[in-house]
Scaffold this motif. Structure first.
Motif, mmCIF file in Angstrom:
data_model
loop_
_atom_site.group_PDB
_atom_site.id
_atom_site.type_symbol
_atom_site.label_atom_id
_atom_site.label_comp_id
_atom_site.label_asym_id
_atom_site.label_seq_id
_atom_site.Cartn_x
_atom_site.Cartn_y
_atom_site.Cartn_z
ATOM 1 N N ASP A 146 62.084 -20.658 -13.418
ATOM 2 C CA ASP A 146 61.604 -20.270 -12.203
ATOM 3 C C ASP A 146 61.395 -18.734 -12.425
ATOM 4 O O ASP A 146 61.579 -18.138 -13.803
ATOM 5 N N ILE A 147 60.614 -18.071 -11.641
ATOM 6 C CA ILE A 147 60.061 -16.539 -11.940
ATOM 7 C C ILE A 147 61.369 -15.621 -12.227
ATOM 8 O O ILE A 147 61.202 -14.781 -12.830
ATOM 9 N N TYR A 148 62.473 -16.072 -11.710
ATOM 10 C CA TYR A 148 63.597 -15.112 -11.910
ATOM 11 C C TYR A 148 64.111 -15.180 -13.312
ATOM 12 O O TYR A 148 64.821 -14.171 -13.582
ATOM 13 N N SER A 149 64.129 -16.196 -14.219
ATOM 14 C CA SER A 149 63.980 -15.908 -15.603
ATOM 15 C C SER A 149 63.204 -15.094 -16.355
ATOM 16 O O SER A 149 63.306 -14.638 -17.305
ATOM 17 N N TYR A 150 61.969 -14.451 -15.710
ATOM 18 C CA TYR A 150 60.922 -13.728 -16.314
ATOM 19 C C TYR A 150 60.613 -12.280 -15.677
ATOM 20 O O TYR A 150 60.367 -11.526 -16.505
ATOM 21 N N PHE A 151 61.182 -12.279 -14.248
ATOM 22 C CA PHE A 151 60.384 -11.151 -13.762
ATOM 23 C C PHE A 151 60.969 -9.904 -13.847
ATOM 24 O O PHE A 151 61.917 -9.879 -14.802
ATOM 25 N N HIS A 152 60.550 -8.903 -13.537
ATOM 26 C CA HIS A 152 60.938 -7.211 -13.571
ATOM 27 C C HIS A 152 60.742 -7.179 -15.288
ATOM 28 O O HIS A 152 61.582 -6.637 -16.072
ATOM 29 N N ASN A 153 59.631 -7.500 -15.817
ATOM 30 C CA ASN A 153 58.950 -7.131 -17.090
ATOM 31 C C ASN A 153 57.731 -6.208 -17.218
ATOM 32 O O ASN A 153 57.292 -6.525 -16.012
ATOM 33 N N ARG A 154 57.645 -5.535 -18.218
ATOM 34 C CA ARG A 154 56.465 -4.612 -18.088
ATOM 35 C C ARG A 154 55.394 -5.319 -17.704
ATOM 36 O O ARG A 154 54.403 -4.783 -16.775
ATOM 37 N N CYS A 155 54.740 -6.293 -18.489
ATOM 38 C CA CYS A 155 53.521 -6.993 -18.358
ATOM 39 C C CYS A 155 53.452 -8.433 -18.891
ATOM 40 O O CYS A 155 52.686 -8.774 -19.371
ATOM 41 N N LEU A 156 54.589 -9.097 -18.419
ATOM 42 C CA LEU A 156 54.669 -10.324 -18.879
ATOM 43 C C LEU A 156 53.793 -11.322 -17.714
ATOM 44 O O LEU A 156 54.027 -10.806 -16.553
ATOM 45 N N CYS A 157 53.129 -12.437 -18.272
ATOM 46 C CA CYS A 157 52.373 -13.134 -17.127
ATOM 47 C C CYS A 157 52.274 -14.392 -17.616
ATOM 48 O O CYS A 157 52.506 -14.838 -18.675
ATOM 49 N N GLY A 158 51.585 -15.470 -16.718
ATOM 50 C CA GLY A 158 51.494 -16.627 -17.123
ATOM 51 C C GLY A 158 52.433 -17.621 -16.341
ATOM 52 O O GLY A 158 53.655 -16.912 -16.002
ATOM 53 N N THR A 159 52.152 -18.702 -16.241
ATOM 54 C CA THR A 159 53.302 -19.721 -15.293
ATOM 55 C C THR A 159 54.529 -19.539 -16.135
ATOM 56 O O THR A 159 54.832 -19.522 -17.234
ATOM 57 N N PRO A 160 55.739 -19.429 -14.963
ATOM 58 C CA PRO A 160 55.777 -19.336 -13.601
ATOM 59 C C PRO A 160 55.333 -17.933 -13.179
ATOM 60 O O PRO A 160 55.439 -18.189 -11.681
ATOM 61 N N LEU A 161 55.193 -17.096 -13.776
ATOM 62 C CA LEU A 161 54.510 -16.015 -12.984
ATOM 63 C C LEU A 161 53.283 -15.992 -12.625
ATOM 64 O O LEU A 161 52.566 -16.727 -13.242
ATOM 65 N N PRO A 162 52.644 -14.741 -12.027
ATOM 66 C CA PRO A 162 51.073 -14.861 -11.879
ATOM 67 C C PRO A 162 50.285 -15.017 -13.156
ATOM 68 O O PRO A 162 50.859 -14.532 -14.286
ATOM 69 N N LEU A 163 49.257 -15.541 -13.019
ATOM 70 C CA LEU A 163 48.260 -15.915 -14.380
ATOM 71 C C LEU A 163 47.971 -14.257 -14.917
ATOM 72 O O LEU A 163 47.796 -13.303 -13.937
ATOM 73 N N CYS A 164 47.668 -14.501 -16.187
ATOM 74 C CA CYS A 164 47.367 -13.149 -16.779
ATOM 75 C C CYS A 164 45.907 -12.752 -16.494
ATOM 76 O O CYS A 164 44.882 -13.674 -16.382
ATOM 77 N N LYS A 165 45.561 -11.697 -16.237
ATOM 78 C CA LYS A 165 44.190 -11.072 -15.788
ATOM 79 C C LYS A 165 43.364 -10.736 -17.318
ATOM 80 O O LYS A 165 43.677 -10.532 -18.213
#
Length: 208
Positions: A189-208
């Motif tokens: 889930d997002i808690y494995s990845y969140f609070h990083n500088r500019c990490l993106c993509g599933t399960p985080l929001p899609l990359c812009k």
């Protein structure tokens, strides 16, 4: 086997324990032991497990821990007050378990990984480690990787998708780029990845 965990022991770890040559398991965790880790513990030729976690140990991890004469023991040093960098000598051994979490350790620990290793469990969380994760070659045997709350930079390597990971946490670092698609990486889930500088993509929001 010597198990003295949960016994409220205090004071330093006695260096004479390194003379117990038949010892294959030493468990001193969940105590109030202080002082530094005796380098003499690396003299134990049959040691397969060393638990010094959840004490109040200080100082550095001994250089000698990269020179165990037998199989490298499962090394549990978490929840102490250990400082400094990880000795380069540890990179020469093939550890199955390395748990250095919740200390005050610094520097680059990427040399502890490698495709030639059979390491299964790595927990380096809640330290101050700094390295570029995009250059790390992870062993195919790795099933548990916890790097949360460090200063790790770079992008997650695509090689992580080939691992049979049961646990992954890279949150609270300085990672960037897209989370590689495939393997087990989208199972977390997002808690494995969140609070990083500019990490993106599933399960985080899609990359812009």
């Amino acid at each position: 086997m010597l198990r003295l965990s949960w016994t409220n022991l205090s004071g330093p770890i006695p260096s004479f324990l390194g003379q117990l040559k038949n010892l294959y398991f030493l468990e001193l965790n969940y105590n109030q032991l202080t002082g530094s880790i005796p380098p003499s513990l690396a003299l134990l030729p049959n040691l397969i497990g060393l638990r010094l976690d959840r004490n109040q140990l200080t100082g550095q991890i001994p250089e000698e821990f990269g020179r165990f004469p037998g199989t490298a023991p499962d090394l549990y040093l978490s929840h102490n007050q250990l400082t400094g960098t990880i000795p380069k000598s540890l990179g020469y051994l093939n550890y199955t378990v390395l748990d250095f979490s919740r200390n005050e350790l610094v520097g680059d620990v990427s040399f502890l990984f490698g495709t030639n290793k059979t390491t299964q469990i790595v927990d380096f969380s809640r330290n101050m480690f700094e390295f570029d994760i995009s250059k790390v070659e992870f062993p195919s045997s790795l099933t548990w990787l916890d790097l949360n709350h460090n200063k790790i930079s770079g992008s997650l390597p695509a090689s992580l998708t080939s691992l049979n990971l049961q646990n992954l946490n890279v949150s609270y670092n300085r990672l960037c780029g897209q989370i590689p698609a495939g393997g087990k990486l989208q199972d977390f889930d997002i808690y494995s990845y969140f609070h990083n500088r500019c990490l993106c993509g599933t399960p985080l929001p899609l990359c812009k």
